[in-house]
Structures are given as C-alpha cells and as structure tokens.
Design a protein around this motif. Structure first.
Motif, mmCIF file in Angstrom:
data_model
loop_
_atom_site.group_PDB
_atom_site.id
_atom_site.type_symbol
_atom_site.label_atom_id
_atom_site.label_comp_id
_atom_site.label_asym_id
_atom_site.label_seq_id
_atom_site.Cartn_x
_atom_site.Cartn_y
_atom_site.Cartn_z
ATOM 1 N N ARG A 1 0.820 -1.215 0.000
ATOM 2 C CA ARG A 1 0.000 0.000 0.000
ATOM 3 C C ARG A 1 0.860 1.273 0.000
ATOM 4 N N ARG B 1 1.335 3.869 -3.210
ATOM 5 C CA ARG B 1 0.990 5.282 -3.041
ATOM 6 C C ARG B 1 2.153 6.172 -3.477
ATOM 7 N N GLN B 2 3.362 5.744 -3.124
ATOM 8 C CA GLN B 2 4.562 6.517 -3.476
ATOM 9 C C GLN B 2 4.945 6.373 -4.943
#
Ligand code: NAI
Length: 246
Positions: free
Chosen positions: A126, A130-131
């Motif tokens: 996750r 996201r990064q």
C-alpha cells in the motif's frame, strides 16, 4: 532520486545475512529499520550503524506472528512517512528426510519462510503503490530452485517465495514497485555453522568460485536490486552462489 532518505526494512537483521544487508543498506544512505525477535540482539546493530554515520531504527517482531508483522510494517510507514525497500530475510530450517518430517516442522518452516513474506509484502504494497516507488527483495535459496535432500519444507517454502515474488512483480510493476528474489548458495552463517565440516569440504570443490559465500556477497546484490537505478529489473531470481546452481 528523491531528496528524501529512502526507508528500508530488513527482517532477521540481528545476525548473518540480514545483518550484513542492514549494514550495507545503511552505507548506501538508507534509513534502515532492523527487525528480529528480540531487541537485545538488535541494539548492537543500531549502534554499529549509527557510529558509522548511518541512520537506524530497530523493532522486535517475530515474523511468524503475522498479525504483529503486519502491524510493525504499517507502523514503520506511518512513523517515517514512507517505506521504500522491504527485504524479507528472516528464515529458519527444520531439516529432515521426508519420511521422518513432522507436520509441525513443515508448518513452522512454511509459516516463517513463506507466509510471513506474503504478509510483509501485502502490508508494504500500500505505501509503495501510493509513493509509486518500491523495491521488494525476498531472500530465497538455491534449495528452492534445485530442491535439496533433507529440506522438503524449506525448499517448498523457498520455491513458494519465487512464485509469490513473480506475482507481486506483475501486480505492482505498473506502480513503480519491483520485486525480486536473491537466492543465496552456501553462505557462512549460524544457519550453516552446525553442518559437518565434511559436508562443507565436499561442497566447496563443486563451487566454481571455490569458496563458501559471506553475508556481504548477498548484501552486494541486495544493494543493487534495491537501488533507484534498478527500476527495470523485476520478477527475477538471482542466484548468488559462486556458480553452484549452474
Ligand atoms: P541465521 O540463522 O544466521 O539468521 C536468521 C535471522 O532470521 C536471524 O536474525 C534470526 O533472528 C531471524 N529470524 C528467524 N526466525 C525469525 C522469526 N520468527 N522472526 C523474526 N526473525 C527471525 O540465517 P542466515 O544464514 O543469515 O539466513 C538468512 C536468510 O538467508 C534466510 O532466509 C535463509 O533461509 C537464507 N539462506 C541462507 C543460506 C545460508 O547458506 N546461510 C543459503 C540460502 C538461503
């Protein structure tokens, strides 16, 4: 490269291969979070890294307790605001010929060497997605590629790590996350310390490099695979074994 320091988790960092990896990633400029079952064995690692000018954090976590492992990994991403590199290194052996291998010994090895890797990767995916950046490095074994008499549980777990890693590479590739397996050959650590000298003497002549490996040999490979520059290397199994498995 982002201007922020990359955050790396290394499981089983207290000794052996994991310790060598943790020290190498710290030298590479990563903030290294070392995990092992007890803090006692990790404080000297943190002190070593910090006195060499690096940054380190340590967490006591039994990777066999997968709920605790998930919480620990999510906690790292929260505390440091990111999670860039995950090295699943913790591992055990419970060797024995299949005729005499108990269900308990099979399950214990699968739990620590495979289930924990799945859980850690799931928790890391996750923040990494996201990064839009992540480097997952799973420590397999040549036994998981070739099989090894006396290691049905261990070879099955390490072969499982390969399938798991390739699947993660396919699922997370579009998000800038790579996943690879480093498969060590015969490395001099506590894990191999109790093998009879006779076995070691028999193995070395079969290794093209004519020596057993050191933790640093594995750390070198992990350093590259986890680097920013290795973004086009994913889903691979890299045997670091002096040529043993050729
Ligand atoms: P080691 O026994 O010296 O160190 C294992 C590390 O994992 C230790 O830090 C230990 O505390 C940690 N660990 C074990 N169970 C744990 C648990 N339940 N929770 C948290 N930490 C735990 O072993 P070594 O040789 O350094 O092995 C590291 C990895 O390399 C393992 O995955 C092993 O299967 C793999 N490997 C080792 C080879 C060798 O010749 N030494 C060959 C091929 C693979």
């Amino acid at each position: 490269m982002s201007t922020e320091r990359r955050v790396a988790i290394v499981t089983g960092a207290s000794r052996g291969i994991g310790r060598a990896i943790a020290k190498r990633l710290a030298r590479d400029g990563r903030l290294v979070v070392g995990m092992a079952r007890s803090l006692d064995t990790l404080t000297s690692l943190r002190d070593e890294i910090v006195s060499a000018g690096g940054q380190a954090d340590i967490i006591a976590c039994d990777v066999g307790d997968t709920a605790a492992l998930a919480a620990a990994i999510e906690g790292v991403a929260e505390k440091h605001g990111r999670l860039d590199i995950l090295v699943n290194n913790a591992g055990i052996t419970r060797d024995g010929l299949i005729l005499r291998m108990s269900d308990e010994d099979f399950d214990a090895v699968l739990n620590v060497n495979l289930r924990s890797v799945f859980v850690a990767c799931r928790s890391a995916s996750r923040p990494m997605m996201r990064q839009k950046f992540g480097r997952i490095v799973n420590i397999g074994s040549v036994s998981g590629i070739t099989g090894n008499a006396g290691q049905a549980n261990y070879a099955a777990a390490k072969a499982g790590v390969i399938g798991l890693t390739k699947t993660i590479a396919k699922e997370l590739g579009p998000k800038g996350v790579t996943a690879n397996v480093i498969a060590p050959g015969f490395i001099e650590t506590d894990m191999t310390a109790n093998l009879a000298q006779m076995i070691k003497d028999q193995v070395v002549p079969q290794i093209p490099a004519r020596r057993v490996g050191q933790g640093e040999d594995i750390a070198e490979a992990v350093s590259y695979v986890s680097s920013d520059g290795a973004g086009y290397l994913t889903g691979q199994v890299i045997a670091v074994d002096g040529g043993l498995s050729m």
